[in-house]
Scaffold this active site. Sequence first.
Site, short mmCIF file in Angstrom:
data_model
loop_
_atom_site.label_atom_id
_atom_site.label_comp_id
_atom_site.label_asym_id
_atom_site.label_seq_id
_atom_site.Cartn_x
_atom_site.Cartn_y
_atom_site.Cartn_z
N ASP A 145 -3.32 -1.94 1.74
CA ASP A 145 -2.40 -1.93 0.60
C ASP A 145 -1.40 -3.08 0.70
O ASP A 145 -0.84 -3.34 1.76
CB ASP A 145 -1.65 -0.59 0.61
N GLU A 157 -5.74 -6.03 -0.24
CA GLU A 157 -5.18 -6.01 -1.59
C GLU A 157 -4.06 -7.04 -1.57
O GLU A 157 -2.94 -6.75 -1.15
CB GLU A 157 -4.63 -4.64 -1.96
C1 NOJ Z 1 -0.72 -0.97 -4.39
C2 NOJ Z 1 -1.38 0.33 -4.76
O1 NOJ Z 1 -2.65 0.04 -5.29
C3 NOJ Z 1 -0.48 1.01 -5.75
O2 NOJ Z 1 -1.09 2.14 -6.31
C4 NOJ Z 1 0.80 1.37 -5.05
O3 NOJ Z 1 1.70 1.92 -5.98
C5 NOJ Z 1 1.45 0.15 -4.40
N1 NOJ Z 1 0.50 -0.66 -3.70
C6 NOJ Z 1 2.50 0.57 -3.41
O4 NOJ Z 1 1.90 1.16 -2.28
#
Ligand code: NOJ
Length: 563
Positions: free
Chosen positions: A213, A272
Amino acid sequence: MSFLAASRPEASAAEWWRQAVVYQIYPRSFADSNGDGLGDLPGILSRADYLAGLGIDAVWLSPFYPSALADGGYDVADYRDVDPRLGTLEDFDALTAALHERGIKMIVDIVPNHTSDLHPWFREALEAGRGSAARERYLFRDGTGPDGSVPPTDWMSTFGGPAWEQVADGQWYFHHFAREQPDLNWDNPEVHDDFVRTLRFWSDRGVDGFRIDVAHMLTKDLTEPLPSREQLGAIPIDGNHPLFDRDDVHEVYAEWRAVFNQYDPPRMAVAEAWVAPSRVPMYARPESLGQSFNFDLLLADFDAAMFKQVVDDNLALAARSGSSTTWVLSNHDVVRHATRYGLPPIGVLASASERTTGEPVERAGASWLLSGGTAPALDREGGVRRARAASLFLLGLPGSAYLYQGEELGLHEVAGIAPERRQDPTFFRTEGAEIGRDGCRVPLPWTTEGAALGFGTAAPHLPQPAWFADSAVSVEDAEPASTLRLYRRALAARRALQSGEALGWVVTDRDDVLHFTRPNGWQVVTNFGTEPYPLPDGEVILASLEFDGTELPGQATAWIAPA
Ligand code: NOJ
């Protein structure tokens, strides 16, 4: 015709992820086994045959850890356990085993930028007070002004509102996201050690990989004096920005890579990382996480020139990192692609203010990047037709395809969820100015009956609209031309056809048609326009809609078998 990426030999078993189809499950909205309105791990287990029948290679589970759900589970209170409402560690093991028996890998989500404010470390930090070692695991600072009542800076959180929150003794802590998600201090060795422990914990349990993440946010330079918001905005993101995409984050991933490589096969990871294209290869390098998401298609209209640009750019980036590229049309953070393509084109990264107003339909390529809002009425059928064409285009590409639960049903975004039923912190922190992401997280329809359309027996945690029943799994199962049956056929054919990681464009006489071929002769043709397009010779083995096999109708994709 020349091939765009060096044709690689078939990936070894250890590199199973290079051209895998990964299916993202948002656990609280997939299947509810115990009638509490919340999806859970036994619910997913009960659908293991459905997953196998789809023909996916891996499941990626969004967070299922203990959480107060301030951000849909991305506020983790314990990284090495299961939310009791979702099951137990034994349930997790049973699910992993069931997937493995069906040849499906398991990828879990790691959230290293922040914990929940209910994490024992944060509770300890609050109690231990200023100057304590416990506060050193987070980013606490004194405020400014005569009595310290002004936050250290005027920075804004990604979800809206201030990025600093004051605690009882007057100090402030930094949070990129909601106030319930305090950012960790990645200069602290304890933080490093704990995440290594977490990676080993899940790897030892048989997990095959990790989705990381906001992989570009972990490390920070909060040396004082801190810049103002305006000054911060003017600092280039070139590896030394105080908050984003810092070069030193790769020291973390080098540590993690050493851990991944101690396993056989090495655990995979996908970043990500919302970073400039030129910086993506750093995350995707084999010495770092090994693969990175490419979100460009989330921001592109259903448009031949945009799609071609995205493909060319990302194959070139993959060639630089040595990784395979990835493709995404939908996930839990964005408006579903059937809906995006049912609304007028916005152009890549168009701002909210450029959009027209009208019926209240959630809009935006990426609703949490572009603010939500209103838009002209949705063309439901056209959206699904274009989504099917885009999905077949994507599944024909070399590299790894990440699918999001429900896209195989051609599901639309759920617009108009009542404010009191909304859950997304974006909605609350912007006081409703941004609608947020709940519309793509509504529990799946499995059947046409009951309180939750087969999702469970109780009313689901987010309300399902009546029209969800039309796209229920049971309905689409019985309908030969359904989107579900199309995905099943596509994934089966893709498995048989997949070859080297290369693509060659075939020049067409039409700006609105893309035609490419793979090293084994498999051809993919997408007609983004409205005029029929005469196909080259060859057997059409799959198409996003029914036609006579010679002239491809508008807004459709056909796959042509190798000669
Ligand atoms: C990216 C995640 O995909 C999203 O859903 C989340 O709110 C944020 N990171 C914070 O963790």
